[in-house]
Scaffold this active site. Sequence first.
Site, PDB file in Angstrom:
ATOM      1  N   LYS A 158      -5.229   2.343 -14.457  1.00  0.00           N
ATOM      2  CA  LYS A 158      -4.478   3.593 -14.356  1.00  0.00           C
ATOM      3  C   LYS A 158      -3.761   3.960 -15.646  1.00  0.00           C
ATOM      4  O   LYS A 158      -3.549   5.136 -15.925  1.00  0.00           O
ATOM      5  CB  LYS A 158      -3.486   3.507 -13.194  1.00  0.00           C
ATOM      6  N   THR A 186      -5.050   6.624  -7.981  1.00  0.00           N
ATOM      7  CA  THR A 186      -5.249   5.788  -6.809  1.00  0.00           C
ATOM      8  C   THR A 186      -6.430   4.846  -6.961  1.00  0.00           C
ATOM      9  O   THR A 186      -7.353   5.102  -7.740  1.00  0.00           O
ATOM     10  CB  THR A 186      -5.464   6.676  -5.554  1.00  0.00           C
ATOM     11  N   GLY A 187      -6.408   3.786  -6.199  1.00  0.00           N
ATOM     12  CA  GLY A 187      -7.554   2.891  -6.135  1.00  0.00           C
ATOM     13  C   GLY A 187      -8.623   3.416  -5.201  1.00  0.00           C
ATOM     14  O   GLY A 187      -9.747   2.918  -5.180  1.00  0.00           O
ATOM     15  N   ASP A 244       0.597   7.447  -7.169  1.00  0.00           N
ATOM     16  CA  ASP A 244      -0.246   6.580  -6.350  1.00  0.00           C
ATOM     17  C   ASP A 244      -0.221   7.109  -4.913  1.00  0.00           C
ATOM     18  O   ASP A 244       0.706   7.842  -4.521  1.00  0.00           O
ATOM     19  CB  ASP A 244       0.307   5.151  -6.412  1.00  0.00           C
ATOM     20  N   ASP A 295      -1.437   5.185  -1.451  1.00  0.00           N
ATOM     21  CA  ASP A 295      -1.037   4.278  -0.375  1.00  0.00           C
ATOM     22  C   ASP A 295       0.283   3.579  -0.684  1.00  0.00           C
ATOM     23  O   ASP A 295       0.468   3.024  -1.769  1.00  0.00           O
ATOM     24  CB  ASP A 295      -2.139   3.240  -0.138  1.00  0.00           C
ATOM     25  N   ASN A 309      -1.384  -2.924  -9.258  1.00  0.00           N
ATOM     26  CA  ASN A 309      -2.409  -2.094  -9.891  1.00  0.00           C
ATOM     27  C   ASN A 309      -1.813  -0.843 -10.538  1.00  0.00           C
ATOM     28  O   ASN A 309      -2.516  -0.131 -11.261  1.00  0.00           O
ATOM     29  CB  ASN A 309      -3.492  -1.700  -8.881  1.00  0.00           C
ATOM     30  N   ASP A 343       3.647   1.517  -6.406  1.00  0.00           N
ATOM     31  CA  ASP A 343       4.305   0.472  -5.619  1.00  0.00           C
ATOM     32  C   ASP A 343       3.708  -0.913  -5.816  1.00  0.00           C
ATOM     33  O   ASP A 343       4.334  -1.908  -5.481  1.00  0.00           O
ATOM     34  CB  ASP A 343       4.213   0.808  -4.123  1.00  0.00           C
TER      35      ASP A 343
END
Length: 265
Positions: free
Chosen positions: A191, A42-43, A8, A10, A217, A214
């Site tokens: 994910k 990642t989003g 991930d 952020d 999601n 973290d």
Amino acid sequence: MYKLLAIDLDDTLLTDDLHITEGTKEAIEKAILQGVTVTFATGRSFPSASKIAEQIGLNVPIITYQGSLIKNLLDGEVLYERSVPAAAADLIYDYCEARNLHLQLYFDDKLYVKEYNEKVKDYVRLTNLPYFIADNFRELAKQPQTKMLIIDDPALLDQMAVELQVILQDQVHITKSKAHYLEFLHKEGNKGSAVTFLANHIGCEIDQVIAIGDSWNDREMLEAAGLGVAMGNALDELKAIAGYVTSSNNEEGVKHVIDKFILQK
């Protein structure tokens, strides 16, 4: 043992000031030299994530939009793509209009908003992503959306998530990448599904995958991977399901995982 590392961005790979430490960059380079495929999950949109990938020289497919789009960095080939069902998109749009909520649309790898405001300003600063003000926001919402996102107070979003889950049933995947971001995707736009697809694509077993995150999601990919790792700064709920908890994003948690499980220092 491990052949795929999905990270991930952020609050995981990136420090709080949105940088990747030199030590982490070196660890990633060593993992790649050892034959491990290192990718992002990642989003963020593909354009936003690809700028970060350039900093560490990645040239592999990356997982973006929470798992709704997997795209090659070198040639832009789309390997995996899922869109919010049209009926669900209509319901989400009408819900937001009735409550005067800030809604963002992600169509054709571009971010669209109805108007410029402080929420857009803060989001663009974080993602380093251009935005477009749609002349006809309602008509644009009828196009295949890779992702739809509401930005608002965290407690209010938690309440909305419950309400919308009842309205939408199993039509979409609802998740939060940050406390104040509520995101809507295709039910296979997560994910976990994306990491499973990518592992199969590169020819490795799912138990040869390390996934690091973290936030909530990241739950699906931590559950799917052979080793699911939660950051030291992760949500307690994510730590509870992780196979390993590393140090925080400001303490080179990703580097620690690479050193321990891939380079075996």
